[in-house]
Scaffold this motif. Structure first.
Motif, PDB file in Angstrom:
ATOM      1  N   ASP A   1       0.804  -1.226   0.000  1.00 43.45           N
ATOM      2  CA  ASP A   1       0.000   0.000   0.000  1.00 43.45           C
ATOM      3  C   ASP A   1       0.836   1.275   0.000  1.00 43.45           C
ATOM      4  O   ASP A   1       0.314   2.353  -0.302  1.00 43.45           O
ATOM      5  N   TYR A   2       2.104   1.175   0.356  1.00 41.21           N
ATOM      6  CA  TYR A   2       2.961   2.361   0.496  1.00 41.21           C
ATOM      7  C   TYR A   2       4.090   2.416  -0.534  1.00 41.21           C
ATOM      8  O   TYR A   2       4.910   3.326  -0.494  1.00 41.21           O
ATOM      9  N   ARG A   3       4.138   1.471  -1.436  1.00 43.89           N
ATOM     10  CA  ARG A   3       5.215   1.448  -2.430  1.00 43.89           C
ATOM     11  C   ARG A   3       5.060   2.582  -3.437  1.00 43.89           C
ATOM     12  O   ARG A   3       3.970   3.066  -3.688  1.00 43.89           O
ATOM     13  N   GLY A   4       6.189   2.983  -4.006  1.00 49.01           N
ATOM     14  CA  GLY A   4       6.183   4.022  -5.025  1.00 49.01           C
ATOM     15  C   GLY A   4       6.153   5.435  -4.471  1.00 49.01           C
ATOM     16  O   GLY A   4       5.992   6.389  -5.226  1.00 49.01           O
ATOM     17  N   ARG A   5       6.342   5.583  -3.164  1.00 48.62           N
ATOM     18  CA  ARG A   5       6.307   6.910  -2.540  1.00 48.62           C
ATOM     19  C   ARG A   5       7.679   7.362  -2.039  1.00 48.62           C
ATOM     20  O   ARG A   5       7.789   8.396  -1.399  1.00 48.62           O
ATOM     21  N   GLY A   6       8.711   6.565  -2.296  1.00 48.48           N
ATOM     22  CA  GLY A   6      10.060   6.941  -1.879  1.00 48.48           C
ATOM     23  C   GLY A   6      10.438   6.511  -0.474  1.00 48.48           C
ATOM     24  O   GLY A   6      11.537   6.817  -0.004  1.00 48.48           O
ATOM     25  N   TYR A   7       9.562   5.779   0.210  1.00 46.99           N
ATOM     26  CA  TYR A   7       9.854   5.355   1.580  1.00 46.99           C
ATOM     27  C   TYR A   7      11.039   4.388   1.639  1.00 46.99           C
ATOM     28  O   TYR A   7      11.852   4.450   2.556  1.00 46.99           O
ATOM     29  N   GLY A   8      11.134   3.493   0.669  1.00 42.71           N
ATOM     30  CA  GLY A   8      12.243   2.537   0.657  1.00 42.71           C
ATOM     31  C   GLY A   8      13.583   3.218   0.506  1.00 42.71           C
ATOM     32  O   GLY A   8      14.535   2.911   1.226  1.00 42.71           O
ATOM     33  N   GLU A   9      13.668   4.162  -0.418  1.00 40.96           N
ATOM     34  CA  GLU A   9      14.921   4.895  -0.612  1.00 40.96           C
ATOM     35  C   GLU A   9      15.294   5.686   0.634  1.00 40.96           C
ATOM     36  O   GLU A   9      16.464   5.716   1.039  1.00 40.96           O
ATOM     37  N   CYS A  10      14.307   6.301   1.268  1.00 38.55           N
ATOM     38  CA  CYS A  10      14.576   7.035   2.518  1.00 38.55           C
ATOM     39  C   CYS A  10      15.083   6.085   3.597  1.00 38.55           C
ATOM     40  O   CYS A  10      16.031   6.408   4.315  1.00 38.55           O
ATOM     41  N   ALA A  11      14.461   4.914   3.703  1.00 35.76           N
ATOM     42  CA  ALA A  11      14.889   3.930   4.708  1.00 35.76           C
ATOM     43  C   ALA A  11      16.314   3.459   4.453  1.00 35.76           C
ATOM     44  O   ALA A  11      17.105   3.320   5.391  1.00 35.76           O
ATOM     45  N   ILE A  12      16.659   3.240   3.187  1.00 36.51           N
ATOM     46  CA  ILE A  12      18.030   2.835   2.849  1.00 36.51           C
ATOM     47  C   ILE A  12      19.014   3.912   3.283  1.00 36.51           C
ATOM     48  O   ILE A  12      20.054   3.625   3.864  1.00 36.51           O
ATOM     49  N   ARG A  13      18.698   5.149   2.989  1.00 33.06           N
ATOM     50  CA  ARG A  13      19.599   6.252   3.353  1.00 33.06           C
ATOM     51  C   ARG A  13      19.749   6.378   4.866  1.00 33.06           C
ATOM     52  O   ARG A  13      20.838   6.670   5.365  1.00 33.06           O
ATOM     53  N   LEU A  14      18.659   6.149   5.613  1.00 33.12           N
ATOM     54  CA  LEU A  14      18.753   6.189   7.078  1.00 33.12           C
ATOM     55  C   LEU A  14      19.581   5.033   7.614  1.00 33.12           C
ATOM     56  O   LEU A  14      20.393   5.207   8.527  1.00 33.12           O
ATOM     57  N   LEU A  15      19.395   3.832   7.040  1.00 28.88           N
ATOM     58  CA  LEU A  15      20.232   2.695   7.446  1.00 28.88           C
ATOM     59  C   LEU A  15      21.699   2.986   7.160  1.00 28.88           C
ATOM     60  O   LEU A  15      22.573   2.670   7.964  1.00 28.88           O
ATOM     61  N   GLU A  16      21.946   3.592   6.006  1.00 34.94           N
ATOM     62  CA  GLU A  16      23.321   3.941   5.641  1.00 34.94           C
ATOM     63  C   GLU A  16      23.907   4.949   6.625  1.00 34.94           C
ATOM     64  O   GLU A  16      25.027   4.774   7.112  1.00 34.94           O
ATOM     65  N   ARG A  17      23.157   5.980   6.920  1.00 28.05           N
ATOM     66  CA  ARG A  17      23.641   6.997   7.861  1.00 28.05           C
ATOM     67  C   ARG A  17      23.936   6.360   9.221  1.00 28.05           C
ATOM     68  O   ARG A  17      24.973   6.613   9.826  1.00 28.05           O
TER      69      ARG A  17
END
Length: 181
Positions: A101-117
């Motif tokens: 229901d939440y795909r395609g909104r950029g949440y995955g990319e944001c989560a990856i960047r937070l994991l990276e940070r």
């Protein structure tokens, strides 16, 4: 200083007992089993026990699972994992699951960047990596946009029914301020 586990769109938080129902839905979605290692469904009790006994110390458990939440509502939209943590070589695998229901909104990319940070700044990891099936275009695009680079192709790596599919190894190295390979 920016918070490590929050950006303008999402935040990452620890697992809570109330998350068992969501994990039950996500972990038992057989359409996702080919990107993980699941071979059978989990019971709600198994997931409740998993959360109750979860060890969030990545150095002892060799993994860290967090819930991805939408900033505006606080709703859980997925999970973000560091797994196969190698404390000798200071690397970990990255796993992201975003609810359909939440795909395609950029949440995955944001989560990856937070994991990276978090991984690079708090854990001082040298590298993060992910294995992505060739046909998973959405995940491949997400890792590309997050600055990961394909560094290998594994032939017949992922079983899909009675056939096999190639997968790509994506890596992100922590080599200074620009964190480029």
């Amino acid at each position: 200083m920016e918070p490590l586990l929050r950006d303008d769109k999402v935040f990452l938080r620890a697992l809570e007992p109330a998350d068992a129902g969501l994990l039950y839905l996500w972990e038992n979605d057989t359409r996702l089993w080919n990107v993980g290692c699941a071979t059978a469904p989990f019971s709600l009790r198994q997931l409740e026990d998993y959360i109750a006994n979860y060890d969030a110390d990545i150095f002892s458990a060799r993994q860290l699972r967090m819930v991805v939440c939408e900033n505006s509502t606080g709703s859980a939209v997925g999970t973000a994992d560091l797994y196969d943590f190698d404390p000798v070589n200071m690397r970990a695998g990255v796993g992201i699951l975003i609810s359909e229901d939440y795909r395609g909104r950029g949440y995955g990319e944001c989560a990856i960047r937070l994991l990276e940070r978090f991984g690079f700044m708090r854990l001082n990891l040298h590298q993060l990596w992910a294995v992505v099936p060739e046909s998973n275009i959405a995940s491949r695009t997400m890792f590309d946009r997050a600055g990961y680079r394909i560094t290998g192709r594994m032939r017949s790596w992922v079983r899909c029914g009675s056939s096999y599919e190639d997968a790509y190894l994506y890596q992100r190295l922590n080599i200074g301020a620009n964190r480029e390979i």
